[in-house]
Scaffold this motif. Structure first.
Motif, mmCIF file in Angstrom:
data_model
loop_
_atom_site.group_PDB
_atom_site.id
_atom_site.type_symbol
_atom_site.label_atom_id
_atom_site.label_comp_id
_atom_site.label_asym_id
_atom_site.label_seq_id
_atom_site.Cartn_x
_atom_site.Cartn_y
_atom_site.Cartn_z
ATOM 1 N N GLU A 152 0.830 -1.210 0.000
ATOM 2 C CA GLU A 152 0.000 0.000 0.000
ATOM 3 C C GLU A 152 0.862 1.257 0.000
ATOM 4 O O GLU A 152 0.531 2.244 -0.676
ATOM 5 N N ARG A 153 1.985 1.226 0.739
ATOM 6 C CA ARG A 153 2.897 2.379 0.725
ATOM 7 C C ARG A 153 3.440 2.612 -0.679
ATOM 8 O O ARG A 153 3.532 3.749 -1.135
ATOM 9 N N LEU A 156 0.821 4.326 -2.679
ATOM 10 C CA LEU A 156 0.689 5.736 -2.298
ATOM 11 C C LEU A 156 1.851 6.575 -2.828
ATOM 12 O O LEU A 156 1.654 7.728 -3.245
ATOM 13 N N ILE A 170 -0.929 12.282 1.446
ATOM 14 C CA ILE A 170 -0.446 10.901 1.372
ATOM 15 C C ILE A 170 0.451 10.591 2.566
ATOM 16 O O ILE A 170 0.371 9.516 3.159
#
Length: 196
Positions: A152-153, A156, A170
């Protein structure tokens, strides 16, 4: 909650040809740890300049390296505790380098205040891993995945490189999501250890 980590089996199947090739050639799993770190370094440069197509490519390499080191070790039956240590160091170093690229992007586009928020996000992003490693050290399951894990990082960071004006939001999402992920992992660990 596994988040995008649930896609790991699908991604692993895409990488299977590399695993088979590494087994045939007798390649060290540590090579793939190194490939992941190089991918992260290249991604960091691409992030810093918002070259988002290259960010996608290099983060895919970063994630492939992180996936392949363990897969090759298992396939070659050469798993060892030191390999685990190298894998974790490679993952943490890669995370910090990519977040460093995001901090540079924030500094270039929005100034030092937003860059400092990204640095806070980079520190917060280490908390889920600390929770997982502490759990494993206590004999519990080492948990991966979301709600805001490594994958997920990466997503982002890609979004921030596409729309740099969103970097501060973010960064705060990474802070909040990392805290929630760490707490979620710790709660699951507490339940597991209490039941034992």
């Amino acid at each position: 909650m596994r988040g995008l980590y649930a896609l790991k089996p699908w991604y692993s199947r895409r990488l299977d040809m590399f695993v088979r090739g590494a087994v045939r050639r007798g390649l060290s799993p540590d090579l793939f740890t190194f490939v992941g770190i190089i991918g992260a370094c290249l991604a960091a440069v691409a992030v810093a300049y918002a070259w988002w197509p290259l960010v996608i490519l290099f983060l895919a390499i970063r994630l492939a390296g992180a996936n392949l080191d363990g897969a090759v070790a298992r396939a070659r039956e050469v798993s060892r505790p030191w390999g685990f240590v190298l894998n974790e160091i490679g993952d943490r170093l890669s995370d910090l380098v990519v977040m460093g690229g995001l901090a540079v992007l924030a500094w270039r586009t929005d100034g030092v205040d937003v860059a400092l928020v990204v640095v806070i996000a980079a520190v917060a992003a280490t908390l889920p891993t600390f929770a997982s490693l502490a759990a494993a050290g206590a004999g519990a399951t080492r948990r991966n995945g979301g709600p805001l894990g490594k994958t997920e990082r990466c997503l982002l960071v890609i979004i921030a490189s596409i729309v740099p004006a969103w970097t501060i939001w973010i960064a705060w999402i990474i802070v909040a999501g990392s805290l929630v992920t760490a707490v979620t992992r710790l709660i699951a660990t507490h339940r597991e250890l209490s039941a034992a």
